[in-house]
Design a protein around this motif. Structure first.
Motif, PDB file in Angstrom:
ATOM      1  N   ALA A 194       0.838  -1.203   0.000  1.00 12.55           N
ATOM      2  CA  ALA A 194       0.000   0.000   0.000  1.00 12.55           C
ATOM      3  C   ALA A 194       0.868   1.246   0.000  1.00 12.55           C
ATOM      4  N   ASP A 195       1.897   1.274   0.846  1.00  8.69           N
ATOM      5  CA  ASP A 195       2.805   2.430   0.889  1.00  8.69           C
ATOM      6  C   ASP A 195       3.434   2.677  -0.473  1.00  8.69           C
ATOM      7  N   LYS A 196       3.975   1.611  -1.078  1.00 10.20           N
ATOM      8  CA  LYS A 196       4.676   1.746  -2.347  1.00 10.20           C
ATOM      9  C   LYS A 196       3.723   2.157  -3.476  1.00 10.20           C
ATOM     10  N   THR A 197       2.523   1.606  -3.480  1.00 13.56           N
ATOM     11  CA  THR A 197       1.569   1.948  -4.539  1.00 13.56           C
ATOM     12  C   THR A 197       1.117   3.394  -4.419  1.00 13.56           C
ATOM     13  N   ILE A 198       0.847   3.849  -3.209  1.00 12.22           N
ATOM     14  CA  ILE A 198       0.487   5.253  -3.000  1.00 12.22           C
ATOM     15  C   ILE A 198       1.618   6.153  -3.478  1.00 12.22           C
ATOM     16  N   THR A 199       2.843   5.778  -3.203  1.00 14.48           N
ATOM     17  CA  THR A 199       4.001   6.552  -3.674  1.00 14.48           C
ATOM     18  C   THR A 199       4.060   6.570  -5.202  1.00 14.48           C
ATOM     19  N   ALA A 200       3.810   5.421  -5.824  1.00 14.61           N
ATOM     20  CA  ALA A 200       3.858   5.338  -7.288  1.00 14.61           C
ATOM     21  C   ALA A 200       2.803   6.212  -7.949  1.00 14.61           C
ATOM     22  N   LEU A 201       1.699   6.445  -7.246  1.00 16.69           N
ATOM     23  CA  LEU A 201       0.611   7.260  -7.782  1.00 16.69           C
ATOM     24  C   LEU A 201       0.718   8.731  -7.406  1.00 16.69           C
ATOM     25  N   ALA A 202       1.677   9.075  -6.560  1.00 18.82           N
ATOM     26  CA  ALA A 202       1.714  10.399  -5.941  1.00 18.82           C
ATOM     27  C   ALA A 202       1.884  11.532  -6.940  1.00 18.82           C
ATOM     28  N   ASP A 203       2.593  11.301  -8.028  1.00 19.72           N
ATOM     29  CA  ASP A 203       2.876  12.367  -8.982  1.00 19.72           C
ATOM     30  C   ASP A 203       1.813  12.504 -10.058  1.00 19.72           C
ATOM     31  N   ARG A 204       0.750  11.748  -9.964  1.00 17.01           N
ATOM     32  CA  ARG A 204      -0.310  11.784 -10.972  1.00 17.01           C
ATOM     33  C   ARG A 204      -1.600  12.315 -10.371  1.00 17.01           C
ATOM     34  N   SER A 205      -2.425  12.874 -11.222  1.00 16.54           N
ATOM     35  CA  SER A 205      -3.773  13.262 -10.803  1.00 16.54           C
ATOM     36  C   SER A 205      -4.632  12.010 -10.867  1.00 16.54           C
ATOM     37  N   THR A 206      -4.954  11.467  -9.709  1.00 20.81           N
ATOM     38  CA  THR A 206      -5.630  10.173  -9.651  1.00 20.81           C
ATOM     39  C   THR A 206      -6.970  10.330  -8.954  1.00 20.81           C
ATOM     40  N   GLY A 207      -8.031  10.461  -9.756  1.00 26.60           N
ATOM     41  CA  GLY A 207      -9.364  10.583  -9.184  1.00 26.60           C
ATOM     42  C   GLY A 207     -10.055   9.253  -9.023  1.00 26.60           C
ATOM     43  N   SER A 208      -9.710   8.295  -9.904  1.00 29.21           N
ATOM     44  CA  SER A 208     -10.347   6.977  -9.826  1.00 29.21           C
ATOM     45  C   SER A 208      -9.326   5.899 -10.148  1.00 29.21           C
ATOM     46  N   VAL A 209      -9.434   4.794  -9.433  1.00 31.28           N
ATOM     47  CA  VAL A 209      -8.500   3.676  -9.593  1.00 31.28           C
ATOM     48  C   VAL A 209      -9.285   2.373  -9.638  1.00 31.28           C
ATOM     49  N   CYS A 210      -9.012   1.561 -10.640  1.00 29.55           N
ATOM     50  CA  CYS A 210      -9.505   0.180 -10.639  1.00 29.55           C
ATOM     51  C   CYS A 210      -8.532  -0.650  -9.799  1.00 29.55           C
ATOM     52  N   CYS A 211      -9.044  -1.324  -8.808  1.00 30.38           N
ATOM     53  CA  CYS A 211      -8.207  -2.176  -7.972  1.00 30.38           C
ATOM     54  C   CYS A 211      -8.938  -3.506  -7.798  1.00 30.38           C
ATOM     55  N   TYR A 212      -8.575  -4.293  -6.823  1.00 33.32           N
ATOM     56  CA  TYR A 212      -9.214  -5.578  -6.575  1.00 33.32           C
ATOM     57  C   TYR A 212      -8.951  -5.963  -5.132  1.00 33.32           C
TER      58      TYR A 212
END
Length: 202
Positions: free
Chosen positions: A41-59
């Motif tokens: 979770a920490d690493k994925t949040i970091t990977a997304l940090a530089d993008r404008s992320t309003g919606s994410v498909c996850c599982y």
């Protein structure tokens, strides 16, 4: 664990890698899995940090898979709209919004949302797609479980959607067998690393 032997048919090579990795996952200690899920979770949040992320498909991960519950909860708590898959009879993926507590066991024991389905094309509007798999490479190749559900979903995704594959560290291999329909990812995330695909997906 190694990639496939060149002389083996692709389907047999894929099957052997799947068997090895699923057997390895079955032996992982529960406490270690929980620790890895929080690190993912920490690493994925970091990977997304530089993008404008309003919606994410996850599982929501199955037993033995790299855990995603902490990631889904953190994304939702931060205001990101999270879509979860609903596996249909033909193995296509429908999607529905994540809402805490609005969950049920679906096909093959996969936990799915009980909110209203949005259709298979909902994946097109996601800013990022977090994918499961059993192995991957530093060039963005992904090996799934064999049903093709995520390959078909990724083929429908928007061209700018960031594709992330969650794996344990020892599941990042030098090579995995692929076929023309196999979709690549942009980033592999493990409990200790963020690996941008090189070369990036074209």
């Amino acid at each position: 664990m190694s990639g496939a032997e060149p002389s083996q048919p692709v389907s047999e090579s894929k099957g052997e890698i799947r068997r090895q990795i699923l057997a390895s996952r079955a032996l992982r200690d529960r406490a270690a899995q929980d620790l890895a899920a929080r690190a993912l979770a920490d690493k994925t949040i970091t990977a997304l940090a530089d993008r404008s992320t309003g919606s994410v498909c996850c599982y929501l991960s199955m037993p033995g898979e790299p855990g995603t519950e902490p990631l889904v909860e953190r994304l939702h708590a931060s205001g990101v709209s999270v879509l979860l898959p609903v596996l249909l009879q033909d193995l296509e993926l429908d999607w529905a919004w994540y809402s805490p507590g609005a969950l049920r066991p679906g096909r093959f024991g996969i936990v799915e949302p009980t909110t209203s389905p949005l259709g298979v094309l909902a994946v097109r509007d996601a800013d990022a797609i977090v994918c499961p798999g059993v192995a991957g490479t530093a060039t963005g190749k992904r090996l799934g479980r064999g049903g093709g559900s995520y390959d078909r979903a990724l083929a429908r995704a928007g061209r700018t959607s960031l594709r992330l594959l969650l794996l344990y560290d020892d599941e990042v291999l030098p090579e995995v067998p692929t076929e023309p329909h196999d979709e690549h990812v942009d980033i592999i995330v493990t409990p200790t690393r963020i690996l941008p695909a090189s070369p990036p997906r074209g």
